[in-house]
Design a protein around this motif. Structure first.
Motif, PDB file in Angstrom:
ATOM      1  N   GLY A  45       4.954  -2.005  13.768  1.00 47.74           N
ATOM      2  CA  GLY A  45       5.826  -0.793  13.840  1.00 47.74           C
ATOM      3  C   GLY A  45       6.870  -0.879  12.560  1.00 47.74           C
ATOM      4  N   THR A  46       6.713  -1.818  11.859  1.00 53.25           N
ATOM      5  CA  THR A  46       7.597  -1.724  10.583  1.00 53.25           C
ATOM      6  C   THR A  46       6.857  -2.840   9.547  1.00 53.25           C
ATOM      7  OG1 THR A  46       8.515  -3.950  11.333  1.00 53.25           O
ATOM      8  CG2 THR A  46       9.778  -2.071  12.200  1.00 53.25           C
ATOM      9  N   TRP A  47       7.423  -2.621   8.352  1.00 49.68           N
ATOM     10  CA  TRP A  47       6.879  -3.351   7.358  1.00 49.68           C
ATOM     11  C   TRP A  47       6.846  -4.835   7.664  1.00 49.68           C
ATOM     12  CZ3 TRP A  47       3.541  -1.859   3.289  1.00 49.68           C
ATOM     13  CH2 TRP A  47       3.531  -0.679   3.310  1.00 49.68           C
ATOM     14  N   LEU A  48       8.032  -5.239   8.207  1.00 49.60           N
ATOM     15  CA  LEU A  48       8.205  -6.679   8.358  1.00 49.60           C
ATOM     16  C   LEU A  48       7.365  -7.213   9.520  1.00 49.60           C
ATOM     17  CD1 LEU A  48       9.776  -9.358   8.239  1.00 49.60           C
ATOM     18  CD2 LEU A  48      11.649  -8.422   9.748  1.00 49.60           C
ATOM     19  N   GLY A  49       7.179  -6.290  10.537  1.00 53.71           N
ATOM     20  CA  GLY A  49       6.253  -6.509  11.367  1.00 53.71           C
ATOM     21  C   GLY A  49       4.653  -6.915  11.088  1.00 53.71           C
ATOM     22  N   THR A  50       4.325  -5.783  10.150  1.00 59.94           N
ATOM     23  CA  THR A  50       3.012  -6.174   9.789  1.00 59.94           C
ATOM     24  C   THR A  50       3.066  -7.083   8.698  1.00 59.94           C
ATOM     25  OG1 THR A  50       2.901  -3.685   9.662  1.00 59.94           O
ATOM     26  CG2 THR A  50       1.520  -4.747   8.101  1.00 59.94           C
ATOM     27  N   TRP A  51       4.165  -7.472   8.024  1.00 62.09           N
ATOM     28  CA  TRP A  51       3.896  -8.725   7.271  1.00 62.09           C
ATOM     29  C   TRP A  51       3.550 -10.086   8.048  1.00 62.09           C
ATOM     30  CZ3 TRP A  51       6.669 -13.181   6.854  1.00 62.09           C
ATOM     31  CH2 TRP A  51       6.336 -14.105   5.663  1.00 62.09           C
ATOM     32  N   HIS A  52       4.550 -10.191   9.091  1.00 59.87           N
ATOM     33  CA  HIS A  52       4.326 -11.158  10.189  1.00 59.87           C
ATOM     34  C   HIS A  52       2.660 -11.512  10.592  1.00 59.87           C
ATOM     35  CE1 HIS A  52       8.340 -12.848  10.153  1.00 59.87           C
ATOM     36  NE2 HIS A  52       8.771 -11.813  10.507  1.00 59.87           N
ATOM     37  N   ALA A  53       2.176 -10.050  10.892  1.00 61.74           N
ATOM     38  CA  ALA A  53       0.980 -10.026  11.500  1.00 61.74           C
ATOM     39  C   ALA A  53      -0.136 -10.585  10.236  1.00 61.74           C
ATOM     40  CB  ALA A  53       0.386  -8.605  11.934  1.00 61.74           C
ATOM     41  N   VAL A  54       0.146 -10.003   9.160  1.00 61.26           N
ATOM     42  CA  VAL A  54      -0.913 -10.686   7.860  1.00 61.26           C
ATOM     43  C   VAL A  54      -0.858 -12.024   7.854  1.00 61.26           C
ATOM     44  CG1 VAL A  54      -1.080 -10.274   5.476  1.00 61.26           C
ATOM     45  CG2 VAL A  54      -0.877  -8.170   7.026  1.00 61.26           C
ATOM     46  N   ARG A  55       0.388 -12.399   7.889  1.00 67.38           N
ATOM     47  CA  ARG A  55       0.605 -13.917   7.735  1.00 67.38           C
ATOM     48  C   ARG A  55      -0.093 -14.716   8.780  1.00 67.38           C
ATOM     49  NH1 ARG A  55       6.453 -15.997   9.416  1.00 67.38           N
ATOM     50  NH2 ARG A  55       5.177 -15.398  11.368  1.00 67.38           N
ATOM     51  N   ASP A  56       0.006 -14.417   9.913  1.00 67.61           N
ATOM     52  CA  ASP A  56      -0.769 -15.011  11.032  1.00 67.61           C
ATOM     53  C   ASP A  56      -2.207 -15.007  10.868  1.00 67.61           C
ATOM     54  OD1 ASP A  56       1.692 -15.511  12.126  1.00 67.61           O
ATOM     55  OD2 ASP A  56       1.465 -14.100  13.743  1.00 67.61           O
ATOM     56  N   MET A  57      -2.642 -13.785  10.129  1.00 72.48           N
ATOM     57  CA  MET A  57      -4.064 -13.836  10.088  1.00 72.48           C
ATOM     58  C   MET A  57      -4.706 -14.523   8.952  1.00 72.48           C
ATOM     59  SD  MET A  57      -4.618  -9.838  11.268  1.00 72.48           S
ATOM     60  CE  MET A  57      -4.082  -9.167  13.062  1.00 72.48           C
ATOM     61  N   ARG A  58      -3.809 -14.381   7.981  1.00 68.97           N
ATOM     62  CA  ARG A  58      -4.198 -15.445   6.601  1.00 68.97           C
ATOM     63  C   ARG A  58      -4.515 -16.653   6.998  1.00 68.97           C
ATOM     64  NH1 ARG A  58      -3.196 -13.254   1.249  1.00 68.97           N
ATOM     65  NH2 ARG A  58      -2.607 -15.417   0.637  1.00 68.97           N
ATOM     66  N   ALA A  59      -3.583 -17.397   7.823  1.00 71.13           N
ATOM     67  CA  ALA A  59      -3.693 -18.696   8.298  1.00 71.13           C
ATOM     68  C   ALA A  59      -5.198 -18.512   8.882  1.00 71.13           C
ATOM     69  CB  ALA A  59      -2.797 -18.943   9.218  1.00 71.13           C
ATOM     70  N   VAL A  60      -5.709 -17.711   9.973  1.00 71.70           N
ATOM     71  CA  VAL A  60      -6.955 -17.768  10.372  1.00 71.70           C
ATOM     72  C   VAL A  60      -7.862 -17.785   9.572  1.00 71.70           C
ATOM     73  CG1 VAL A  60      -8.498 -16.698  11.907  1.00 71.70           C
ATOM     74  CG2 VAL A  60      -5.855 -16.724  12.484  1.00 71.70           C
ATOM     75  N   LEU A  61      -7.886 -17.066   8.309  1.00 75.80           N
ATOM     76  CA  LEU A  61      -8.865 -17.084   7.537  1.00 75.80           C
ATOM     77  C   LEU A  61      -8.993 -18.158   6.700  1.00 75.80           C
ATOM     78  CD1 LEU A  61      -8.215 -13.438   6.049  1.00 75.80           C
ATOM     79  CD2 LEU A  61     -10.247 -13.989   7.410  1.00 75.80           C
ATOM     80  N   GLY A  62      -8.012 -19.147   6.712  1.00 80.87           N
ATOM     81  CA  GLY A  62      -7.894 -20.523   5.889  1.00 80.87           C
ATOM     82  C   GLY A  62      -8.397 -21.574   6.639  1.00 80.87           C
ATOM     83  N   GLU A  63      -8.993 -21.145   8.248  1.00 79.01           N
ATOM     84  CA  GLU A  63      -9.653 -22.127   8.802  1.00 79.01           C
ATOM     85  C   GLU A  63     -10.754 -22.647   8.085  1.00 79.01           C
ATOM     86  OE1 GLU A  63      -9.889 -20.775  12.644  1.00 79.01           O
ATOM     87  OE2 GLU A  63      -7.999 -20.972  13.446  1.00 79.01           O
ATOM     88  N   VAL A  64     -11.368 -23.593   8.536  1.00 80.19           N
ATOM     89  CA  VAL A  64     -12.379 -24.189   8.027  1.00 80.19           C
ATOM     90  C   VAL A  64     -13.691 -23.552   9.096  1.00 80.19           C
ATOM     91  CG1 VAL A  64     -14.138 -26.366   8.099  1.00 80.19           C
ATOM     92  CG2 VAL A  64     -11.835 -26.598   7.681  1.00 80.19           C
ATOM     93  N   PRO A  65     -14.745 -23.023   8.375  1.00 72.64           N
ATOM     94  CA  PRO A  65     -15.678 -22.335   9.059  1.00 72.64           C
ATOM     95  C   PRO A  65     -16.327 -23.342  10.121  1.00 72.64           C
ATOM     96  CG  PRO A  65     -16.223 -22.151   6.494  1.00 72.64           C
ATOM     97  CD  PRO A  65     -14.982 -23.091   6.927  1.00 72.64           C
ATOM     98  N   VAL A  66     -16.810 -22.758  11.245  1.00 73.62           N
ATOM     99  CA  VAL A  66     -17.589 -23.508  12.431  1.00 73.62           C
ATOM    100  C   VAL A  66     -19.156 -23.235  12.092  1.00 73.62           C
ATOM    101  CG1 VAL A  66     -18.041 -23.257  14.681  1.00 73.62           C
ATOM    102  CG2 VAL A  66     -15.742 -22.609  14.042  1.00 73.62           C
TER     103      VAL A  66
END
Length: 234
Positions: free
Chosen positions: A207-228
């Motif tokens: 609902g806010t830029w800050l909330g979106t930034w937190h979501a993107v941050r969480d998702m960037r961490a997921v993209l950094g995972e070692v592929p299964v």
């Protein structure tokens, strides 16, 4: 009350993560396909959402750990059907569209089918949320090769496939981790257009830029995972 079954085709459980969604719940639950089980996962509501959902015939699961992923996963663990669907509980998406999702999975067209949001109203999908989604879609393409346009919350898959992904994120990265690990495991991930309306009430995540930034941050961490590796379960 949720009416008795008259829905043709495979049945499914619908997981509805919920945090203070009392205003939207009656319409959302009324749209759940007949004969399907609505699993409302209350994530600490203070507006009587859990009690309302129960009075309307839904199965209510209480997840005290705050986080979108925590709520979604609690619903997945509580599900019992062969097919499990996820849908936001805020009135922005129509659960009545999900039988076609499940049919396409049952017929072998896809293993994980996502709803690509198509806004029907001005302001339904704010610019900051859309921009964050586009960035993540490009990053996902580089990471997995999947050419998806949206990482939206409406989706369906077989319960066994989802449990086999070993999902660990309990915050905003959960939906993306589901897609990334499904791709790593060799599951077919596709998308289909779904209408998207303005949500009832204020978004807790984007609902806010800050909330979106937190979501993107969480998702960037997921993209950094070692592929299964394909064929290897966690």
């Amino acid at each position: 009350m949720i009416p008795p079954s008259d829905t043709f085709g495979p049945r499914a459980d619908v997981v509805l993560p919920c945090l203070d969604e009392a205003a939207a719940l009656p319409a959302v639950l009324a749209s759940v396909p007949r004969g399907w089980r609505a699993i409302v996962v209350d994530n600490g509501s203070s507006d009587g959402s859990a009690e309302l959902a129960q009075s309307l015939g839904a199965t209510v699961v209480r997840e005290p750990r705050r986080g979108f992923g925590a709520a979604c996963h609690a619903g997945l663990l509580a599900s019992e059907a062969e097919f499990v669907c996820f849908c936001d509980c805020d009135g922005s998406l129509d659960p009545g569209l999900l039988p076609d999702f499940v049919r396409r999975i049952a017929e072998g067209e896809s293993d994980l089918l996502l709803g690509r949001r198509r806004p029907l109203e001005r302001g339904a999908w704010p610019l900051h949320a859309r921009a964050g989604n586009a960035v993540l879609a490009r990053m996902l393409r580089r990471r997995t090769g999947l050419r998806l346009h949206d990482l939206g919350p409406m989706r369906a898959a077989r319960r066994a496939d989802l449990l086999g992904l070993g999902l660990t994120d309990r915050r905003s990265g959960y939906p993306l981790q589901m897609v990334v690990r499904a791709a790593d495991m060799g599951l077919r991930v596709t998308e289909t257009d779904v209408p998207y309306l303005a949500r009832t009430g204020k978004s807790k995540v984007t609902g806010t830029w800050l909330g979106t930034w937190h979501a993107v941050r969480d998702m960037r961490a997921v993209l950094g995972e070692v592929p299964v590796p394909v064929g290897v379960s966690r």
